[in-house]
Design an enzyme around this catalytic site. Structure first.
Site, PDB file in Angstrom:
ATOM      1  N   LYS A   1       0.978  -1.471   0.263  1.00  0.00           N
ATOM      2  CA  LYS A   1       0.143  -0.191   0.053  1.00  0.00           C
ATOM      3  C   LYS A   1       0.766   1.514   0.088  1.00  0.00           C
ATOM      4  CE  LYS A   1      -2.072   2.163   4.191  1.00  0.00           C
ATOM      5  NZ  LYS A   1      -1.569   2.736   4.051  1.00  0.00           N
ATOM      6  N   ASN A   2       1.729   1.296   0.922  1.00  0.00           N
ATOM      7  CA  ASN A   2       2.750   2.496   1.133  1.00  0.00           C
ATOM      8  C   ASN A   2       4.106   3.070  -0.246  1.00  0.00           C
ATOM      9  OD1 ASN A   2       0.999   2.883   3.742  1.00  0.00           O
ATOM     10  ND2 ASN A   2       2.375   2.855   4.926  1.00  0.00           N
TER      11      ASN A   2
ATOM     12  N   ARG B   1      -4.050  10.720   4.305  1.00  0.00           N
ATOM     13  CA  ARG B   1      -3.485  12.104   4.955  1.00  0.00           C
ATOM     14  C   ARG B   1      -2.767  11.712   3.534  1.00  0.00           C
ATOM     15  NH1 ARG B   1      -0.115  11.439   6.915  1.00  0.00           N
ATOM     16  NH2 ARG B   1       0.469  14.172   7.436  1.00  0.00           N
TER      17      ARG B   1
ATOM     18  N   CYS C   1      -4.182  12.741  12.490  1.00  0.00           N
ATOM     19  CA  CYS C   1      -4.955  11.799  12.533  1.00  0.00           C
ATOM     20  C   CYS C   1      -5.082  10.756  14.401  1.00  0.00           C
ATOM     21  CB  CYS C   1      -4.600  10.332  11.573  1.00  0.00           C
ATOM     22  SG  CYS C   1      -3.346   9.653  12.254  1.00  0.00           S
TER      23      CYS C   1
ATOM     24  N   ARG D   1       0.582  14.705  12.471  1.00  0.00           N
ATOM     25  CA  ARG D   1       1.196  14.566  11.397  1.00  0.00           C
ATOM     26  C   ARG D   1       1.435  15.356  10.580  1.00  0.00           C
ATOM     27  NH1 ARG D   1      -0.543   9.360  10.054  1.00  0.00           N
ATOM     28  NH2 ARG D   1       0.920   9.453   9.097  1.00  0.00           N
ATOM     29  N   PRO D   2       2.267  16.812  11.399  1.00  0.00           N
ATOM     30  CA  PRO D   2       2.371  18.381  10.051  1.00  0.00           C
ATOM     31  C   PRO D   2       3.372  17.879   9.332  1.00  0.00           C
ATOM     32  CG  PRO D   2       4.449  17.602  11.990  1.00  0.00           C
ATOM     33  CD  PRO D   2       3.313  16.599  12.271  1.00  0.00           C
TER      34      PRO D   2
ATOM     35  N   ASP E   1       4.833   0.890  12.301  1.00  0.00           N
ATOM     36  CA  ASP E   1       3.422   0.281  11.610  1.00  0.00           C
ATOM     37  C   ASP E   1       3.670  -1.213  12.242  1.00  0.00           C
ATOM     38  OD1 ASP E   1       3.586   2.013   8.543  1.00  0.00           O
ATOM     39  OD2 ASP E   1       2.932   2.136  10.666  1.00  0.00           O
TER      40      ASP E   1
ATOM     41  N   ARG F   1      -8.985  -0.155   4.669  1.00  0.00           N
ATOM     42  CA  ARG F   1      -7.686   1.053   4.306  1.00  0.00           C
ATOM     43  C   ARG F   1      -6.764   0.585   3.350  1.00  0.00           C
ATOM     44  NH1 ARG F   1      -6.592   6.080   7.214  1.00  0.00           N
ATOM     45  NH2 ARG F   1      -5.469   6.411   5.229  1.00  0.00           N
TER      46      ARG F   1
HETATM   47  C1  EPZ Z   1       4.266   7.210   6.397  1.00  0.00           C
HETATM   48  O1  EPZ Z   1       3.875   8.531   6.769  1.00  0.00           O
HETATM   49  C2  EPZ Z   1       3.299   5.800   6.501  1.00  0.00           C
HETATM   50  N1  EPZ Z   1       1.723   6.219   5.243  1.00  0.00           N
HETATM   51  C3  EPZ Z   1       3.142   5.649   7.941  1.00  0.00           C
HETATM   52  O2  EPZ Z   1       1.853   4.061   7.598  1.00  0.00           O
HETATM   53  C4  EPZ Z   1       4.037   4.957   8.971  1.00  0.00           C
HETATM   54  O3  EPZ Z   1       3.184   4.678   9.953  1.00  0.00           O
HETATM   55  C5  EPZ Z   1       4.835   6.220   8.841  1.00  0.00           C
HETATM   56  O4  EPZ Z   1       5.648   6.400   7.371  1.00  0.00           O
HETATM   57  C6  EPZ Z   1       6.234   5.304   9.945  1.00  0.00           C
HETATM   58  O5  EPZ Z   1       7.045   4.906   9.085  1.00  0.00           O
HETATM   59  C7  EPZ Z   1       2.664   6.577   4.260  1.00  0.00           C
HETATM   60  O6  EPZ Z   1       3.677   5.852   3.702  1.00  0.00           O
HETATM   61  C8  EPZ Z   1       1.407   6.928   3.284  1.00  0.00           C
HETATM   62  P1  EPZ Z   1       6.807  10.800   8.410  1.00  0.00           P
HETATM   63  P2  EPZ Z   1       3.979   9.491   6.970  1.00  0.00           P
HETATM   64  O7  EPZ Z   1       6.652  12.075   7.558  1.00  0.00           O
HETATM   65  O8  EPZ Z   1       4.886   9.751   5.521  1.00  0.00           O
HETATM   66  C9  EPZ Z   1       6.933  13.653  12.116  1.00  0.00           C
HETATM   67  C10 EPZ Z   1       0.353   3.255   8.134  1.00  0.00           C
HETATM   68  O9  EPZ Z   1      -0.111   2.307   8.642  1.00  0.00           O
HETATM   69  N2  EPZ Z   1       7.293  14.850  10.792  1.00  0.00           N
HETATM   70  O10 EPZ Z   1       7.610   9.815   8.248  1.00  0.00           O
HETATM   71  O11 EPZ Z   1       3.271  10.553   7.730  1.00  0.00           O
HETATM   72  C11 EPZ Z   1       5.247  12.757  12.001  1.00  0.00           C
HETATM   73  O12 EPZ Z   1       4.710  13.839  12.997  1.00  0.00           O
HETATM   74  C12 EPZ Z   1       0.483   4.933   7.325  1.00  0.00           C
HETATM   75  O13 EPZ Z   1       0.460   2.817   6.556  1.00  0.00           O
HETATM   76  C13 EPZ Z   1       7.362  16.161  10.888  1.00  0.00           C
HETATM   77  O14 EPZ Z   1       7.091  16.828  12.021  1.00  0.00           O
HETATM   78  O15 EPZ Z   1       5.014   9.383   7.924  1.00  0.00           O
HETATM   79  C14 EPZ Z   1       6.202  11.220  12.471  1.00  0.00           C
HETATM   80  O16 EPZ Z   1       6.221  12.108  14.278  1.00  0.00           O
HETATM   81  C15 EPZ Z   1       0.434   4.600   9.050  1.00  0.00           C
HETATM   82  N3  EPZ Z   1       7.143  17.193   9.809  1.00  0.00           N
HETATM   83  C16 EPZ Z   1       8.079  11.710  12.160  1.00  0.00           C
HETATM   84  O17 EPZ Z   1       7.850  12.601  11.341  1.00  0.00           O
HETATM   85  C17 EPZ Z   1       6.844  16.343   8.514  1.00  0.00           C
HETATM   86  O18 EPZ Z   1       6.639  17.445   7.506  1.00  0.00           O
HETATM   87  C18 EPZ Z   1       8.029  10.554  11.089  1.00  0.00           C
HETATM   88  O19 EPZ Z   1       6.709  10.801   9.968  1.00  0.00           O
HETATM   89  C19 EPZ Z   1       6.828  14.766   8.322  1.00  0.00           C
HETATM   90  C20 EPZ Z   1       6.736  14.351   9.104  1.00  0.00           C
END
Ligand code: EPZ
Length: 422
Positions: free
Chosen positions: A22-23, A93, A117, A122-123, A305, A397
């Site tokens: 999916k991702n 998202r 979420c 999730r910024p 995850d 999802r």
């Molecule tokens: C991806 O989300 C995945 N989703 C998530 O999978 C997964 O949990 C996550 O990566 C971590 O591995 C997809 O790929 C569609 P991040 P993403 O940006 O990209 C902070 C699932 O269950 N952050 O790597 O949104 C954020 O708050 C989903 O399949 C900022 O501060 O995660 C978090 O603490 C859930 N500023 C950390 O970084 C930003 O601009 C990692 O988030 C972006 C992120």
């Protein structure tokens, strides 16, 4: 409203096929916006998030045919409408992944802020900072990101922290930027590497994906692609945790062993046998299940995850373990539901202390997010009596017909229609 009913107590035996990731599929579908040609993505799982992404691409002006495991994005014929509305973005998202491609291809984008979420705020500040470094002007107002740019220009960008979709958004934007972009402190997840493979097929030059530093040489134009997406390592890990909890002997078809190393090492320490057998991966748990400590981390650490699924397994392990969640601030919402099934879990800040119990008892429980849903199903597989997991739209999802796949391996599990409130 659909729910999943599962009766526990039976070990899993049989073969389970792991679907496409999916991702990985989500960013790759967004990458179709970078080319005007017709693209084909194969090995795509039948998921709500895929349907949502396809609907979003349609709204943006690209006709999409979803016939899983194939998704075809038709050549651009209509004038693009580079706007992703709140109604669609709030459902998923990851819709923010259209921002980079729209800006790179059309020089403008209006994308709803994804908002938080269940698992955290999730910024997307890292996404926006990176796009500004490539020459975009970004304004945030009334809940929307409004971005404008001429031709994006290559730049050196350092992420404050590794972000998966942040890295992916910037890779796609840089792929059509003029000149060379260097991204530093990138996410190293396998899904980032998979997107890079597709961007290279399209004519960009992406080097270093899978490491912390990625170099992108942008192209003036990108070609469409025909690509089969990799298998879903988190779905595979989820089934491994199910065998760990319920016991049994299962062959996983199409499981990506290499990308699951951090999970497999921990599961082996917990007492599972996991080895490749031909084109399958055999997962066995017949002896005692041992408690193991885990701290989630960006890849190649233990993936966040998989935290909820591992916790469900640890609820019935021998001993006490400590599970620390370092990525998201609110990813323990499966805990109260597991405790309603008799689990012994104490939370202190971002750490869960799990004391294994002899048995769990089936109950009616509520799913709160995608991986929490899977965690409750795993607990139901081992609980005494029947567990009914409500709000399975969370589950749909990211898991394609999980109840059918588990039933095929001997689980007593089915989808039921419940009357009344979800
Ligand atoms: C991806 O989300 C995945 N989703 C998530 O999978 C997964 O949990 C996550 O990566 C971590 O591995 C997809 O790929 C569609 P991040 P993403 O940006 O990209 C902070 C699932 O269950 N952050 O790597 O949104 C954020 O708050 C989903 O399949 C900022 O501060 O995660 C978090 O603490 C859930 N500023 C950390 O970084 C930003 O601009 C990692 O988030 C972006 C992120």
């Amino acid at each position: 409203m659909d729910a999943i009913a599962v009766r526990g107590g039976r070990p899993l035996r049989g073969t389970i096929r792991v679907g496409g990731a999916k991702n990985a599929a989500l960013p790759i579908l967004c990458a179709t916006l970078l080319s005007d040609g017709e693209s084909l993505l194969r090995n795509v799982p039948g998921l709500r998030d895929i349907d949502t992404t396809s609907a979003l691409l349609g709204f943006l002006g690209r006709d999409v045919t979803v016939a899983v495991p194939e998704v075809r994005v038709a050549a651009a014929t209509r004038e693009a409408r580079p706007e992703a509305p709140y109604e669609l973005v709030r459902q998923m998202r990851a819709s923010v992944l259209v921002l980079g491609p729209l800006l790179a291809r059309y020089g403008r984008a209006k994308v709803s802020l994804p908002g938080g979420c269940a698992i955290g705020a999730r910024p997307i500040d890292q996404h926006l900072k990176g796009l500004e470094a490539l020459g975009a002007t970004i304004e945030v107002s009334h809940g929307y990101v409004i971005a404008k740019a001429g031709r994006l220009r290559g730049a050196e960008i350092v992420f404050d922290l590794p972000t998966v979709t942040g890295t992916e958004n910037l890779l796609m934007a840089a792929a059509l930027a003029k000149g060379r972009t260097t991204l530093i402190n990138c996410a190293r997840e396998p899904e980032v590497e998979e997107l890079a493979r597709v961007l290279n097929k399209m004519g960009a030059r992406v080097e270093g994906a899978g490491t912390t530093t990625i170099h992108v040489t942008g192209a003036d134009e990108l070609e469409p692609f025909d690509h089969a997406v990799v298998s879903d390592r988190i779905e595979a890990g989820t089934f491994m945790a199910a065998v760990g909890a319920a016991g049994g002997d299962v062959l996983l078809e199409n499981a990506p062993l290499e990308d699951l190393e951090p999970v497999i090492v921990k599961l082996r320490h917990a007492g599972l046998f996991i080895e490749r057998e031909g084109s399958h991966v055999r997962v066995v748990r017949e002896g005692p299940l041992r408690a193991v400590d885990v701290t989630t981390a960006p890849h190649p650490g233990f993936p966040t995850d998989m935290q909820a699924q591992l916790m469900a397994m640890m609820c019935v392990a021998e001993g006490r373990c400590v599970l620390t969640e370092t990525i998201f601030e609110n990813r323990f919402m499966h805990v109260p539901e597991l405790c309603r099934m008799g689990a012994d879990i104490e939370i202190r800040n971002n750490t869960a202390f799990v004391q294994g119990v002899k048995s769990l008892s089936g109950a009616s429980v509520m799913a709160t997010d995608l991986r929490a849903s899977a965690s409750l199903i795993i607990a139901g597989l081992v609980a005494e009596g029947e567990t009914t997991v409500r709000r399975v739209y969370h589950l749909d999802r990211g898991y394609e017909r999980i109840e059918v796949k588990l039933a095929g391996a001997g689980a007593q599990i089915e989808r039921v229609r419940l009357e009344g409130p979800p």
